[in-house]
Design a protein around this motif. Structure first.
Motif, PDB file in Angstrom:
ATOM      1  N   SER A 220      -4.960  -6.101 -10.730  1.00  0.00           N
ATOM      2  CA  SER A 220      -4.676  -6.666 -12.046  1.00  0.00           C
ATOM      3  C   SER A 220      -3.551  -7.695 -11.998  1.00  0.00           C
ATOM      4  CB  SER A 220      -4.325  -5.557 -13.045  1.00  0.00           C
ATOM      5  OG  SER A 220      -3.088  -4.960 -12.730  1.00  0.00           O
ATOM      6  N   ALA A 221      -2.666  -7.579 -10.983  1.00  0.00           N
ATOM      7  CA  ALA A 221      -1.536  -8.501 -10.856  1.00  0.00           C
ATOM      8  C   ALA A 221      -1.833  -9.655  -9.907  1.00  0.00           C
ATOM      9  CB  ALA A 221      -0.304  -7.743 -10.380  1.00  0.00           C
ATOM     10  N   GLY A 222      -3.072  -9.761  -9.453  1.00  0.00           N
ATOM     11  CA  GLY A 222      -3.437 -10.847  -8.544  1.00  0.00           C
ATOM     12  C   GLY A 222      -3.163 -10.554  -7.089  1.00  0.00           C
ATOM     13  N   GLY A 223      -2.903  -9.288  -6.757  1.00  0.00           N
ATOM     14  CA  GLY A 223      -2.607  -8.914  -5.381  1.00  0.00           C
ATOM     15  C   GLY A 223      -3.837  -8.470  -4.613  1.00  0.00           C
ATOM     16  N   HIS A 224      -3.608  -8.106  -3.366  1.00  0.00           N
ATOM     17  CA  HIS A 224      -4.672  -7.706  -2.453  1.00  0.00           C
ATOM     18  C   HIS A 224      -4.518  -6.231  -2.090  1.00  0.00           C
ATOM     19  CE1 HIS A 224      -5.793 -11.944  -2.115  1.00  0.00           C
ATOM     20  NE2 HIS A 224      -4.496 -12.188  -2.091  1.00  0.00           N
ATOM     21  N   LEU A 225      -5.372  -5.720  -1.222  1.00  0.00           N
ATOM     22  CA  LEU A 225      -5.445  -4.281  -0.986  1.00  0.00           C
ATOM     23  C   LEU A 225      -5.335  -3.931   0.495  1.00  0.00           C
ATOM     24  CD1 LEU A 225      -8.489  -3.425  -3.307  1.00  0.00           C
ATOM     25  CD2 LEU A 225      -6.055  -3.451  -3.915  1.00  0.00           C
ATOM     26  N   ARG A 226      -4.609  -2.843   0.773  1.00  0.00           N
ATOM     27  CA  ARG A 226      -4.671  -2.210   2.089  1.00  0.00           C
ATOM     28  C   ARG A 226      -5.028  -0.752   1.876  1.00  0.00           C
ATOM     29  NH1 ARG A 226       0.064  -1.092   6.631  1.00  0.00           N
ATOM     30  NH2 ARG A 226      -0.063   1.089   6.020  1.00  0.00           N
ATOM     31  N   VAL A 227      -6.035  -0.287   2.597  1.00  0.00           N
ATOM     32  CA  VAL A 227      -6.469   1.105   2.515  1.00  0.00           C
ATOM     33  C   VAL A 227      -6.704   1.617   3.926  1.00  0.00           C
ATOM     34  CG1 VAL A 227      -7.526   0.825   0.236  1.00  0.00           C
ATOM     35  CG2 VAL A 227      -8.905   0.444   2.285  1.00  0.00           C
ATOM     36  N   GLY A 228      -6.847   2.921   4.063  1.00  0.00           N
ATOM     37  CA  GLY A 228      -7.168   3.486   5.368  1.00  0.00           C
ATOM     38  C   GLY A 228      -6.550   4.854   5.552  1.00  0.00           C
ATOM     39  N   MET A 229      -6.974   5.521   6.620  1.00  0.00           N
ATOM     40  CA  MET A 229      -6.542   6.886   6.872  1.00  0.00           C
ATOM     41  C   MET A 229      -5.111   6.970   7.392  1.00  0.00           C
ATOM     42  SD  MET A 229     -10.108   8.516   8.320  1.00  0.00           S
ATOM     43  CE  MET A 229      -9.482  10.203   8.318  1.00  0.00           C
ATOM     44  N   GLU A 230      -4.498   5.842   7.725  1.00  0.00           N
ATOM     45  CA  GLU A 230      -3.062   5.854   7.993  1.00  0.00           C
ATOM     46  C   GLU A 230      -2.310   6.298   6.746  1.00  0.00           C
ATOM     47  OE1 GLU A 230       0.668   2.816   8.928  1.00  0.00           O
ATOM     48  OE2 GLU A 230      -1.342   2.290   9.618  1.00  0.00           O
ATOM     49  N   ASP A 231      -2.810   5.896   5.582  1.00  0.00           N
ATOM     50  CA  ASP A 231      -2.096   6.088   4.325  1.00  0.00           C
ATOM     51  C   ASP A 231      -2.687   7.183   3.442  1.00  0.00           C
ATOM     52  OD1 ASP A 231      -0.537   3.737   4.995  1.00  0.00           O
ATOM     53  OD2 ASP A 231      -2.302   2.575   4.432  1.00  0.00           O
ATOM     54  N   THR A 232      -3.964   7.464   3.605  1.00  0.00           N
ATOM     55  CA  THR A 232      -4.656   8.376   2.692  1.00  0.00           C
ATOM     56  C   THR A 232      -5.649   9.239   3.464  1.00  0.00           C
ATOM     57  OG1 THR A 232      -4.559   6.665   0.983  1.00  0.00           O
ATOM     58  CG2 THR A 232      -6.038   8.513   0.587  1.00  0.00           C
ATOM     59  N   ILE A 233      -5.495  10.549   3.384  1.00  0.00           N
ATOM     60  CA  ILE A 233      -6.449  11.435   4.055  1.00  0.00           C
ATOM     61  C   ILE A 233      -7.179  12.346   3.065  1.00  0.00           C
ATOM     62  CG2 ILE A 233      -5.298  11.385   6.290  1.00  0.00           C
ATOM     63  CD1 ILE A 233      -3.969  14.043   5.584  1.00  0.00           C
ATOM     64  N   THR A 234      -6.905  12.154   1.763  1.00  0.00           N
ATOM     65  CA  THR A 234      -7.607  12.896   0.724  1.00  0.00           C
ATOM     66  C   THR A 234      -8.290  11.905  -0.203  1.00  0.00           C
ATOM     67  OG1 THR A 234      -5.962  14.670   0.819  1.00  0.00           O
ATOM     68  CG2 THR A 234      -7.388  14.586  -1.133  1.00  0.00           C
ATOM     69  N   TYR A 235      -9.603  12.006  -0.314  1.00  0.00           N
ATOM     70  CA  TYR A 235     -10.362  11.063  -1.132  1.00  0.00           C
ATOM     71  C   TYR A 235     -10.223  11.381  -2.624  1.00  0.00           C
ATOM     72  CZ  TYR A 235     -14.142   7.930  -2.506  1.00  0.00           C
ATOM     73  OH  TYR A 235     -14.866   6.915  -3.082  1.00  0.00           O
ATOM     74  N   ALA A 236     -10.211  12.647  -2.931  1.00  0.00           N
ATOM     75  CA  ALA A 236     -10.016  13.143  -4.295  1.00  0.00           C
ATOM     76  C   ALA A 236      -9.433  14.547  -4.170  1.00  0.00           C
ATOM     77  CB  ALA A 236     -11.336  13.160  -5.067  1.00  0.00           C
ATOM     78  N   LYS A 237      -9.004  15.110  -5.266  1.00  0.00           N
ATOM     79  CA  LYS A 237      -8.367  16.421  -5.217  1.00  0.00           C
ATOM     80  C   LYS A 237      -9.305  17.439  -4.561  1.00  0.00           C
ATOM     81  CE  LYS A 237      -5.908  19.811  -8.020  1.00  0.00           C
ATOM     82  NZ  LYS A 237      -5.427  20.170  -9.377  1.00  0.00           N
ATOM     83  N   GLY A 238      -8.829  18.033  -3.476  1.00  0.00           N
ATOM     84  CA  GLY A 238      -9.616  19.033  -2.771  1.00  0.00           C
ATOM     85  C   GLY A 238     -10.721  18.485  -1.893  1.00  0.00           C
ATOM     86  N   ARG A 239     -10.746  17.158  -1.705  1.00  0.00           N
ATOM     87  CA  ARG A 239     -11.821  16.526  -0.925  1.00  0.00           C
ATOM     88  C   ARG A 239     -11.219  15.613   0.139  1.00  0.00           C
ATOM     89  NH1 ARG A 239     -16.224  12.312  -3.479  1.00  0.00           N
ATOM     90  NH2 ARG A 239     -17.321  11.800  -1.538  1.00  0.00           N
ATOM     91  N   ALA A 240     -11.411  15.981   1.386  1.00  0.00           N
ATOM     92  CA  ALA A 240     -10.851  15.204   2.485  1.00  0.00           C
ATOM     93  C   ALA A 240     -11.608  13.896   2.673  1.00  0.00           C
ATOM     94  CB  ALA A 240     -10.899  16.015   3.778  1.00  0.00           C
TER      95      ALA A 240
END
Length: 277
Positions: A220-240
């Motif tokens: 929304s602010a005109g920025g870009h995205l970084r994602v990955g398992m370095e930063d996130t290992i849970t996709y949703a609550k209780g779901r790896a």
């Protein structure tokens, strides 16, 4: 911005293979992940490596082999982490550049990192920035707290623009000890980014449960995205998380909903000043 730069950070140095079996730790696993993420819409791969025991390492030979394998198998921009693990000495972190990446991270200050301390002295920052200038390696300036953007202003003012001439920062949000992963924190950073050289771009990384709020705020602010398992290992609550591709696919979906589809690797190179191969 009319498009979205998507970076995938598939491994990191924090999670163990035993705790997260889907984590890509071998060169073959990393290459396979990179190819699949590129096909989905990623343009940059942010790389940490592991040794034969799946432990974080900055082994120079393994770094060179990893860069070569990724360049041979993908057109992704290969960005090595100069951070490594928080326990890695400065000499080993500087030697990451010897592996010949197209980009490398350059963190703008010291930050508490969970129970550890991620140390980035001013002299080390200057040395890393200057070596990248000399070698034509494009930096991504990693920002863990608002004041580090002021450090970046000081760095550019005293030592000049980076290789490629374009300034790109990554807001790492939600690390215990750093700035929170909230829309308010992102907006505060975006206001300071406006004082950086004209054309400066930013991406944002939401750690853990802050992933989705940070992605939406960045788009929304005109920025870009970084994602990955370095930063996130849970996709949703209780779901790896099942794979890095799952996280990239979600980021691509959000970018398309925002009518800012993923940039191709060629478009990303043009934006960031990374030479074509």
């Amino acid at each position: 911005m009319t498009g979205t730069l998507i970076t995938v950070a598939p491994t990191g140095a924090e999670s163990s293979k035993a705790a997260v079996p889907a984590l890509p730790v071998t060169i073959d696993e990393l290459v396979a992940t990179a190819k699949e993420c590129e096909a989905l819409g990623a343009a940059i791969v942010h790389v940490h490596i592991r040794d034969e025991a799946a432990e974080p390492t900055l082994d120079r030979g393994r770094l060179r082999d990893t860069v070569a394998a990724l360049r041979q198998s993908t057109d992704l921009i290969v960005q090595l982490s100069s951070g490594g693990a928080v326990t890695d000495p400065e000499g080993d972190r500087l030697a990451v550049l010897d592996a010949g990446p197209e980009m490398a991270s350059c963190t703008m200050g010291t930050v508490n990192f969970g129970d550890g301390v991620f140390l980035n002295r001013w002299e080390f920052i200057v040395d890393l920035h200057s070596r990248m200038q000399e070698r034509g390696i494009v930096p991504e300036y990693e920002i863990f707290d608002l004041g580090q953007l002021t450090t970046l202003q000081r760095l550019l003012g005293q030592y000049g623009l980076p290789a490629g001439g374009h300034v790109h920062v990554d807001l790492v949000m939600g690390v215990p000890g750093g700035m929170p992963g909230t829309a308010g924190a992102l907006v505060a950073c975006e206001q300071v980014i406006r004082d950086l050289p004209a054309g400066t771009t930013f991406s944002a990384t939401g750690i853990g449960r802050s992933t989705i709020p940070v992605m939406l705020a960045s788009l929304s602010a005109g920025g870009h995205l970084r994602v990955g398992m370095e930063d996130t290992i849970t996709y949703a609550k209780g779901r790896a998380v099942e794979s890095n591709m799952q996280l990239v696919a979600r980021a691509v979906g959000f970018a398309q909903l925002a009518q800012r589809p993923p940039l191709t690797t060629a478009e990303a190179r043009d934006l960031l000043g990374v030479p074509a191969r």
